[in-house]
Design a protein around this motif. Structure first.
Motif, PDB file in Angstrom:
ATOM      1  N   ILE A 189     -32.775 -26.190 -22.802  1.00 21.42           N
ATOM      2  CA  ILE A 189     -31.416 -25.750 -22.472  1.00 21.42           C
ATOM      3  C   ILE A 189     -31.004 -26.492 -21.211  1.00 21.42           C
ATOM      4  O   ILE A 189     -31.076 -25.970 -20.086  1.00 21.42           O
ATOM      5  CB  ILE A 189     -31.370 -24.221 -22.277  1.00 21.42           C
ATOM      6  N   GLN A 190     -30.599 -27.758 -21.374  1.00 20.27           N
ATOM      7  CA  GLN A 190     -30.270 -28.619 -20.249  1.00 20.27           C
ATOM      8  C   GLN A 190     -28.795 -28.985 -20.190  1.00 20.27           C
ATOM      9  O   GLN A 190     -28.248 -29.183 -19.100  1.00 20.27           O
ATOM     10  CB  GLN A 190     -31.106 -29.902 -20.309  1.00 20.27           C
ATOM     11  N   SER A 191     -28.164 -29.096 -21.335  1.00 19.46           N
ATOM     12  CA  SER A 191     -26.766 -29.534 -21.346  1.00 19.46           C
ATOM     13  C   SER A 191     -25.865 -28.453 -20.776  1.00 19.46           C
ATOM     14  O   SER A 191     -26.190 -27.262 -20.765  1.00 19.46           O
ATOM     15  CB  SER A 191     -26.332 -29.880 -22.771  1.00 19.46           C
ATOM     16  N   ALA A 192     -24.699 -28.872 -20.298  1.00 19.63           N
ATOM     17  CA  ALA A 192     -23.731 -27.917 -19.753  1.00 19.63           C
ATOM     18  C   ALA A 192     -23.310 -26.912 -20.827  1.00 19.63           C
ATOM     19  O   ALA A 192     -23.136 -25.720 -20.546  1.00 19.63           O
ATOM     20  CB  ALA A 192     -22.514 -28.672 -19.209  1.00 19.63           C
ATOM     21  N   ALA A 193     -23.170 -27.395 -22.068  1.00 21.79           N
ATOM     22  CA  ALA A 193     -22.751 -26.513 -23.159  1.00 21.79           C
ATOM     23  C   ALA A 193     -23.813 -25.454 -23.451  1.00 21.79           C
ATOM     24  O   ALA A 193     -23.496 -24.283 -23.690  1.00 21.79           O
ATOM     25  CB  ALA A 193     -22.455 -27.338 -24.411  1.00 21.79           C
ATOM     26  N   ALA A 194     -25.085 -25.878 -23.425  1.00 20.65           N
ATOM     27  CA  ALA A 194     -26.171 -24.932 -23.691  1.00 20.65           C
ATOM     28  C   ALA A 194     -26.258 -23.889 -22.583  1.00 20.65           C
ATOM     29  O   ALA A 194     -26.432 -22.688 -22.846  1.00 20.65           O
ATOM     30  CB  ALA A 194     -27.495 -25.680 -23.812  1.00 20.65           C
ATOM     31  N   LYS A 195     -26.154 -24.328 -21.342  1.00 20.55           N
ATOM     32  CA  LYS A 195     -26.218 -23.394 -20.216  1.00 20.55           C
ATOM     33  C   LYS A 195     -25.056 -22.407 -20.258  1.00 20.55           C
ATOM     34  O   LYS A 195     -25.221 -21.220 -19.953  1.00 20.55           O
ATOM     35  CB  LYS A 195     -26.223 -24.165 -18.904  1.00 20.55           C
ATOM     36  N   GLN A 196     -23.876 -22.899 -20.645  1.00 20.85           N
ATOM     37  CA  GLN A 196     -22.716 -22.011 -20.719  1.00 20.85           C
ATOM     38  C   GLN A 196     -22.870 -20.999 -21.845  1.00 20.85           C
ATOM     39  O   GLN A 196     -22.536 -19.818 -21.682  1.00 20.85           O
ATOM     40  CB  GLN A 196     -21.442 -22.837 -20.944  1.00 20.85           C
ATOM     41  N   PHE A 197     -23.398 -21.454 -22.977  1.00 16.27           N
ATOM     42  CA  PHE A 197     -23.643 -20.537 -24.102  1.00 16.27           C
ATOM     43  C   PHE A 197     -24.600 -19.432 -23.673  1.00 16.27           C
ATOM     44  O   PHE A 197     -24.363 -18.249 -23.946  1.00 16.27           O
ATOM     45  CB  PHE A 197     -24.228 -21.315 -25.279  1.00 16.27           C
TER      46      PHE A 197
END
Length: 293
Positions: free
Chosen positions: A88-96
């Protein structure tokens, strides 16, 4: 069918208490007792820390699927994950993840989610576990009462309190583990203090309802495939005797520390440095076993 509870004699029996509210309650729990027996300093440190740890998500999720309660589970889309290890590294993954957790959900990666589903299915397919879980009863019950000896306020949270027409009240708890072989489970019970949990919940039920419940039943499921399941009962009197001895030691220690406002570490007596003795099993693996036998 609405199952009537016996009359409350003392303390409180609460259904549906929010998990965060329960864990924030200052009463001493069996988890706190286990920390105290390690050292009062460790206990105080644990109380001041945020207990929400990622490694607990698998166990919480399995509980939710088996018991039908607890934080909802959401699977993070694989397309949002990064690299070989699907991090979970991408900005989208962290936001999810942040959005889901803000709504009280447990976020799992696809492979972990699939594993948790298999664990839950294994429990529900086990005849002994299913028979116990299908008994009428109450799920995730919070218990509060005062220890009659020390006056310490206690709390406990049962996975399930079931009713059997022949046996009476039957406390159940589901546990994840690495190995359900009987000899491995005995080690887990000692290492993780499940004997203390047994006697604390037993005492709380006796204090609150004035009843004599059945010994604790544990449903163990392995975390790894094929997720074998074993159901055991803490019916051996030795478990009760040992658990009560540890519980009493923890209660006395808590009362002592609270009265004095002192929470020492495990090795703070200021005396001489002590030898660390090798355990018997270590000696047995060497020629020393013959020398010292």
């Amino acid at each position: 069918m609405t199952l009537p509870l016996p009359e409350v004699v003392s303390g409180r029996f609460v259904q549906g208490m929010d998990e965060e509210e329960y864990h924030a309650h200052p009463a001493l729990s069996q988890t706190g007792m286990k920390a105290l027996l390690r050292s009062p300093r460790y206990f105080r440190a644990q109380r001041s820390m945020n207990k929400a740890k990622a490694e607990f998500d698998v166990g919480h999720a399995a509980h939710a699927l088996v018991l039908g309660v607890g934080a909802p589970i959401v699977e993070i889309p694989d397309r949002l994950l990064s690299g070989e290890y699907r991090s979970i590294q991408s900005a989208a993954a962290k936001q999810f993840k942040a959005d889901a957790e803000a709504e009280g959900q447990t976020v799992l990666k696809p492979l972990v989610y699939a594993e948790v589903r298999r664990m839950a299915d294994a429990v529900l397919m086990n005849a002994k576990a299913r028979r116990l879980l299908e008994l009428p009863g109450f799920t995730e019950c919070s218990l509060f009462a005062d220890d009659p000896v020390t006056g310490v306020h206690l709390r406990g949270r049962l996975d399930r309190l079931a009713w059997d027409d022949e046996l009476g009240w039957l406390p159940l708890d589901a546990k994840t583990t690495t190995d359900v072989q009987r000899r491995k489970l005995t080690t887990s019970i000692v290492d993780f203090g499940y004997d203390i949990q047994f006697v604390v919940y037993d005492m709380l039920l006796r204090l609150i309802f004035g009843v004599e419940p059945q010994p604790m039943h544990f449903i163990f499921v392995e975390k790894a495939f094929p997720h074998e399941v074993r159901v055991v009962r803490m019916g051996d009197p030795a478990w009760r005797a040992g658990g009560e001895e540890k519980m009493r030691a923890a209660l006395d220690l808590f009362a002592w520390c609270t009265e004095r406002g002192e929470w020492p570490g495990d090795d703070e007596d200021g005396g001489d440095v002590q030898d660390l003795e090798a355990p018997g099993w270590y000696r047995a693996q060497t020629n020393l076993g013959e020398v010292f036998s």
